[in-house]
Design a protein around this motif. Sequence first.
Motif, PDB file in Angstrom:
ATOM      1  N   SER A  93      -6.330   9.751  -7.804  1.00  0.00           N
ATOM      2  CA  SER A  93      -6.517   9.735  -9.251  1.00  0.00           C
ATOM      3  C   SER A  93      -6.334   8.314  -9.755  1.00  0.00           C
ATOM      4  CB  SER A  93      -5.535  10.687  -9.932  1.00  0.00           C
ATOM      5  OG  SER A  93      -4.220  10.269  -9.667  1.00  0.00           O
ATOM      6  N   THR A  95      -5.559   6.066 -13.423  1.00  0.00           N
ATOM      7  CA  THR A  95      -5.248   5.996 -14.847  1.00  0.00           C
ATOM      8  C   THR A  95      -5.939   4.757 -15.405  1.00  0.00           C
ATOM      9  OG1 THR A  95      -3.139   7.057 -14.445  1.00  0.00           O
ATOM     10  CG2 THR A  95      -3.371   5.884 -16.529  1.00  0.00           C
ATOM     11  N   GLU A  98      -5.393   5.034 -21.553  1.00  0.00           N
ATOM     12  CA  GLU A  98      -4.649   6.242 -21.933  1.00  0.00           C
ATOM     13  C   GLU A  98      -5.071   7.482 -21.154  1.00  0.00           C
ATOM     14  OE1 GLU A  98      -2.332   5.914 -24.794  1.00  0.00           O
ATOM     15  OE2 GLU A  98      -2.769   3.895 -24.012  1.00  0.00           O
ATOM     16  N   SER A 103      -6.541   9.676 -17.571  1.00  0.00           N
ATOM     17  CA  SER A 103      -6.334   9.768 -16.137  1.00  0.00           C
ATOM     18  C   SER A 103      -7.392  10.691 -15.549  1.00  0.00           C
ATOM     19  CB  SER A 103      -4.939  10.339 -15.892  1.00  0.00           C
ATOM     20  OG  SER A 103      -4.403   9.766 -14.734  1.00  0.00           O
TER      21      SER A 103
END
Length: 347
Positions: free
Chosen positions: A291, A293, A296, A298
Motif C-alpha cells: 500500500s 500513502t 491524505e 492511502s
Amino acid sequence: MTQEQKAETAREAFYARIDPQHMTPLWSVMSGLITPKPRSRAEAHIWHYGDVRPALMEAGELITAKEAERRVLILENPGLRGHSKITTSLYAGLQLVLPGEVAPCHRHSQSALRFVLEGSGAHTAVGGERTHMQPGDFVITPNWAWHDHGNETGAPMVWLDGLDIPLVQFLDASFAEMLGADEQPVSRPAGDAMARYGDGLLPVDFQSTSRTSPVFNYPYARSREALETMRRTDEWDACHGLKMRYVNPVDGDYAMPTMATFIQLLPKGFQTRGYRSSDATVFVCVEGSGSTTIGEVSFAWGKNDIFVAPSWHHLAHQASEDAVLFSYSDRVVQEKLGLWREDRGNN
Ligand code: GTQ
C-alpha cells in the motif's frame, strides 16, 4: 465611500480600460502564479487492473486496433478530466492488441514508453526491428520513430502507454504522420539493438543521432535479476527500498529525454520513510502487493494496479510481500531545467 473603496473602484475601472488592450495587472494574479510550493490540480488516484480490464476488453469488441489506429483507454487524472493527462505533464493509457491485429505504422513528435501488463509475445517494431514483449518489459518508442504493433499470439496483449503528450502540447511542438502501410519493413533480426547497444558494448565508431536510448526493450527478466542480485547486499534506501533508473548506455543519462523511468524492489514488510519530490509520478505494481500513502489518501495495490502521486505530495510505501514497482515521471526534464527538488524527510 472610504479611501480604500475609492482606490479599489479606480483600480477596477483601470483594469476594465486596459482589458481591450489584452493586458492584466500582475498584482491581482501573482499569488496564484508564483506559489511558495507546487499547487497541482492533479490528484492521487489508483486504477485497479481487475476493475478496468473488463472495460478494455469491451473496447476490444467495439472497435478494431486498425480502425482506432491505437485502441487505448486513457487514464485521466480525476483533477484533470477532459485533458488526457495522468499528471500535468504526462499521459497514460491502456492499450489492447487482440490476436491477429495490427496497430498501423505511424510516427509522431511524442515519445512513448510501453510497460507490458498482460500477454506474451506480441511485438512492436522500431527502426526495422521487431521486439517481442513479455510482462514487465519496458519498451521505448523514440520520438519521430516509425512504429507499429502486432499480435501474432493467441491471447490479448495489454500494456500501459506512457507518453509526453501534454508536454509536447504545452510547447505546441506536435507533428505526426502515417507511413501508409500497416507495418514497416523488417530489416533487422530480433535482439539486434540489444546486442549492439545493450550488452556493455557499442559499435566502435557509434555516434548517436538521438537523445533516446538505442536499446528499445529493457526486458523484465534482466531488471528483475539485477534487483534480486543487489538485494543480497542488504543496502536498502530508507525512502525507496532498492530503486534503479533505466539508462541510455550511450551517455548514462535517462533512457528517454522527456520521461524518467525507474524500477524498485520493496522487500516484504518494508516501509519507506516519507518522501516528496517535485516530479509527479505514475507507478505500476509489477509483482507482489502493498500500500502507498500519498498526502491524505492511502491505496492498497497488487499486480498491474496503476497509481499516481502528484508533485510534492508526501509519499510512503509499505510492502506486504516482496513487491516490484515500475514508475515514470518528468524528472528528467525538471533536472535538465534545474527545477527538480526532493525532500527525503530527514531535515
Ligand atoms: O502506440 O503509438 O496511447 O500514438 C497514444 C498515442 C499510444 C502508440 C497511445 C499513440 C500510441
